[in-house]
Design a protein around this motif. Structure first.
Motif, mmCIF file in Angstrom:
data_model
loop_
_atom_site.group_PDB
_atom_site.id
_atom_site.type_symbol
_atom_site.label_atom_id
_atom_site.label_comp_id
_atom_site.label_asym_id
_atom_site.label_seq_id
_atom_site.Cartn_x
_atom_site.Cartn_y
_atom_site.Cartn_z
ATOM 1 N N UNK A 229 0.846 -1.194 0.000
ATOM 2 C CA UNK A 229 0.000 0.000 0.000
ATOM 3 C C UNK A 229 0.879 1.241 0.000
ATOM 4 N N UNK A 230 0.434 2.284 -0.716
ATOM 5 C CA UNK A 230 1.151 3.558 -0.738
ATOM 6 C C UNK A 230 0.271 4.613 -0.084
ATOM 7 N N UNK A 231 0.775 5.252 0.989
ATOM 8 C CA UNK A 231 -0.019 6.250 1.710
ATOM 9 C C UNK A 231 -0.278 7.471 0.844
ATOM 10 N N UNK A 232 -1.413 8.129 1.122
ATOM 11 C CA UNK A 232 -1.797 9.280 0.306
ATOM 12 C C UNK A 232 -1.045 10.546 0.701
ATOM 13 N N UNK A 233 -0.694 10.690 1.982
ATOM 14 C CA UNK A 233 -0.069 11.935 2.417
ATOM 15 C C UNK A 233 1.427 12.004 2.149
ATOM 16 N N UNK A 234 2.155 10.951 2.534
ATOM 17 C CA UNK A 234 3.621 10.981 2.348
ATOM 18 C C UNK A 234 4.090 10.090 1.217
ATOM 19 N N UNK A 235 3.201 9.263 0.668
ATOM 20 C CA UNK A 235 3.594 8.379 -0.419
ATOM 21 C C UNK A 235 4.466 7.213 0.022
ATOM 22 N N UNK A 236 4.503 6.949 1.347
ATOM 23 C CA UNK A 236 5.334 5.860 1.851
ATOM 24 C C UNK A 236 4.727 4.514 1.477
#
Length: 241
Positions: A229-236
């Motif tokens: 999964x790729x987070x929406x805020x930091x793209x981690x």
């Protein structure tokens, strides 16, 4: 994004390598030898400036000595000539002889004064020469210290650079085993100050001091084992632990 468990583990290992590289790069930029060498160079430069200022005093003293010598020689010649006139007494009455004697005495006093001035200048020159010699020895010592520190810096830098090159080589080899889209997401996250990649545990907690929303936690839990999964805020990139 799809990624096998092996590729996910490779990404985590890549993050560890990047942290190792970061520490090495920081160590390279903050070597204590840099400040030591800077201080040594400053000390050498400062003393060299003082040494030049000291040496610059020599021409003036030498000129004084030469001028005094020339004036003493000229006065001596005049004294000798007048002394000869006095001793011969030719065409001179007693009053003229007294006047001539007074002139000779005055010239001798002037000569003694100039000779004293010359002697004092010679003493100043001797002291200056000793100071110049001491400056040369100190400059040599400071240059030796600077050169030793410069050598240490070069060795320290070469050692760290060798380690950095080895880490970079391992990273390049490992990066080729990671899907390009996941690697790009990881690099993008790191470029904006994000974590790059984190592991989410069963309780929804993650490492790196990052918090996931309840919605994101549920999304990660719902993913198949071969997806990340790729987070929406930091793209981690988030990997399930």
């Amino acid at each position: 994004m799809k990624a096998t468990r092996e590729e996910q583990q490779a990404l985590l290992t890549l993050a560890e390598i990047d942290r190792e590289a970061g520490k090495l790069n920081y160590a390279l930029s903050a070597l204590p030898i840099y400040s030591e060498l800077e201080a040594a160079e400053a000390a050498l430069s400062s003393h060299a400036k003082r040494a030049r200022e000291t040496a610059d005093r020599r021409p003036h003293i030498e000129t004084t000595i030469n001028d005094c010598g020339a004036r003493v020689e000229q006065l001596s010649a005049t004294i000798n000539r007048k002394q000869g006139q006095l001793e011969s007494g030719e065409n001179m009455d007693s009053r003229q002889l007294i006047v001539l004697q007074g002139e000779i005495d005055g010239l001798k006093e002037s000569r003694e004064r100039i000779e004293l001035e010359e002697l004092e200048a010679m003493e100043r020159l001797d002291a200056l020469e000793s100071e110049i010699e001491s400056d040369a020895l100190e400059l040599s010592r400071l240059a030796s210290v600077r050169d030793d520190l410069s050598g240490r810096r070069d060795r320290d830098v070469a050692s760290l650079q060798s380690q950095i090159d080895e880490v970079r080589s391992r990273r390049d080899a490992l990066a080729r085993r990671i899907p390009s889209d996941i690697l790009d997401a990881y690099e993008e996250s790191r470029s904006v100050g994000g974590s790059g990649v984190v592991v989410m545990r069963e309780d929804g907690s993650v490492d790196g001091g990052m918090d996931l929303s309840m919605i994101e936690i549920e999304r990660v839990k719902a993913l198949p084992a071969d997806q990340v999964y790729v987070t929406e805020d930091t793209g981690a990139v988030v990997i399930r632990g």
